[in-house]
Design an enzyme around this catalytic site. Structure first.
Site, PDB file in Angstrom:
ATOM      1  CD  GLU A 133      79.314  61.484 -64.830  1.00 40.55           C
ATOM      2  OE1 GLU A 133      78.646  61.400 -63.795  1.00 40.55           O
ATOM      3  OE2 GLU A 133      78.887  61.156 -65.951  1.00 40.55           O
ATOM      4  CD  GLU A 244      78.989  58.138 -69.134  1.00 38.07           C
ATOM      5  OE1 GLU A 244      77.858  58.244 -68.632  1.00 38.07           O
ATOM      6  OE2 GLU A 244      80.006  57.865 -68.472  1.00 38.07           O
TER       7      GLU A 244
END
Ligand SMILES: *[C@@H]1O[C@H](CO)[C@@H](O)[C@H](O)[C@H]1NC(C)=O
Length: 440
Positions: A133, A244
């Site tokens: 991220e 995720e």
């Protein structure tokens, strides 16, 4: 004749897809900041493997965020020997947002682990994620959510090369190297170089946090699928892994998303069950409540390790049942889309895979995407990893953002790319089977 041969080939394709990696995300510390040691990781991995009612092939894989053992500067994380002891595959993570010095430590730890554990280690590695991220954190939304600092695409590309150099000629040489980010980062054409440099793309997606959308539990499956499909459309035929996703069992309401056991189970059934066994996936998460329960809490078990989940994870009585109708529809919507300029430009730059180029019309994606999704980057919210970890101050590793301290990884030594490719060929297989059935 011809069609029966095709069907056999398709059946073979389909059976490979069942070997997809399936696991959870594992931080390097407990949420009070205490470092996990080898016995802690072993206990977690065994618990995951023993989960009552586990669907698919069971939860035998672990995604890590860092390769560095918490509390050390550059020693290999104890999750690696724990994975070897428990035959847990690893999606390794290299923490990148903290800069070159920390990446050097990550690489040193990786090299040490390779030297120390050799082929036992290499045979378990599903892949290596260079960063998590980091591009999102550098985007306007990430900055707005105070998730900075992240990293620019050029840095991630540079780190990917360093990792490739570090594993060349070692038992990890065949490990597919990629990067994990949010779908908004993947469809951003400014990040194309990271896609080009990656063997696979990992997507983190949390409808729970998408409070600028209609993020009711009823709409959460569609929000997830839109994020997943947008990433696949940007991937230029490269495999997309779900690195995720999850839904909180307790905690604060975000937009229209209300944590509860019932809603967490609904999300598991509607999002997880169609993917387990066919797409590489690392759920968020097995346990995030040790020793204290965070808000929100995503763990499918509570504060104590137990193989009895808080809700039924069996995927029995899921309607519609996996993998048939759900997978077929998601496969068709995974085809390239022209719904955003970023997506179409990525399609033209990448050698298009057969799946993407032969897929059904691009209108499928746009019709399933809420129109605001592609253009409205503000929908991406910080992930639980970031929130939970930063909230609990579990940072270690010398000032690395706490997100980086979570870490497991996964791997399978056999055919590192097998599962990943499968997620793409899975779609094709289903589409083709559907066509074959219709023809028959
Ligand atoms: C797109 O990506 C670039 C490079 O990572 C970043 O600087 C920019 O803020 C991103 N734009 C959006 C709208 O996310």
């Amino acid at each position: 004749m011809h069609s029966s041969c095709s069907l056999m080939a398709l059946a073979a394709t389909f059976s490979t897809t069942l070997a997809a990696f399936q696991g959870f995300n594992y931080g390097s510390t407990f949420n009070n900041g205490a470092a996990k040691v080898q016995s802690d990781f072993e206990a977690e991995f065994k618990t995951a493997q023993g989960l009552v009612g586990a669907p698919g092939g069971g939860f035998t894989s672990a995604r890590l965020y860092t390769t560095v053992q918490a509390g050390t500067s550059n020693q290999p994380i104890a999750a690696i020997p724990a994975a070897i002891a428990t035959k847990t595959s690893l999606l390794l993570g290299i923490w990148c947002s903290a800069g070159d010095g920390i990446v050097d430590n990550e690489l040193a730890a990786l090299r040490s682990a390779i030297t120390k554990y050799g082929a036992d280690f290499g045979s378990l590695v599903a892949g290596i994620s260079v960063g998590s991220e980091d591009l999102y954190r550098n985007s306007p939304t990430g900055i707005l959510n105070k998730e900075n600092p992240g990293k620019d695409p050029a840095d991630i590309v540079r780190y990917i090369k360093l990792v490739r150099d570090a594993i060349a000629g070692t038992p990890l040489a065949n490990a597919p190297v990629g990067h994990v980010d949010t779908w908004t980062a993947w469809v951003n054409g400014s990040n194309q170089a990271v896609i080009d440099a990656s063997d696979w793309l990992g997507v983190d997606a949390y409808p729970y946090f998408q409070d600028t959308q209609t993020n009711t539990i009823e709409n959460s499956k569609d929000l997830f699928n839109a994020a997943f499909d947008a990433t696949k459309a940007a991937a230029g035929g490269k495999p997309v892994w779900v690195t995720e996703t999850g839904y909180p069992v307790s905690g604060k309401t975000v937009g229209l998303a209300v944590p509860s056991l019932q809603n967490a189970k609904t999300y598991w059934d509607q999002v997880g069950c169609p993917l387990f066994g066919s797409t590489n996936i690392w759920w968020y998460t097995l346990q995030d409540a040790a020793p204290a329960t965070p808000n929100p809490s995503f763990g499918i078990i509570g504060s104590s390790l137990t193989t009895t989940p808080l809700y039924d994870i069996s995927c029995n009585n899921v309607n519609p049942p996996p993998p048939s109708s759900t997978s077929a529809s998601s496969s068709s919507s995974s085809t390239p889309s022209s719904s955003s300029s970023q997506v179409s430009s990525s399609s033209t730059k990448e050698p298009a895979g057969s799946i993407t180029s032969s897929g059904p019309s691009s209108s499928l994606v746009s019709s399933t995407l809420p129109t605001t999704l592609v253009t409205d980057t503000t929908v991406v919210q910080p992930t639980p990893t970031g929130n939970v970890v930063s909230g609990s101050g579990s940072g270690s590793n010398g000032g690395v953002t706490t997100t980086g301290t979570s870490s497991p990884s996964a791997a399978t030594g056999t055919h590192p790319n097998g599962g990943a490719v499968a997620s793409g060929s899975m779609s094709a297989a289903f589409a083709a089977v559907m066509v074959a059935i219709l023809v028959l």
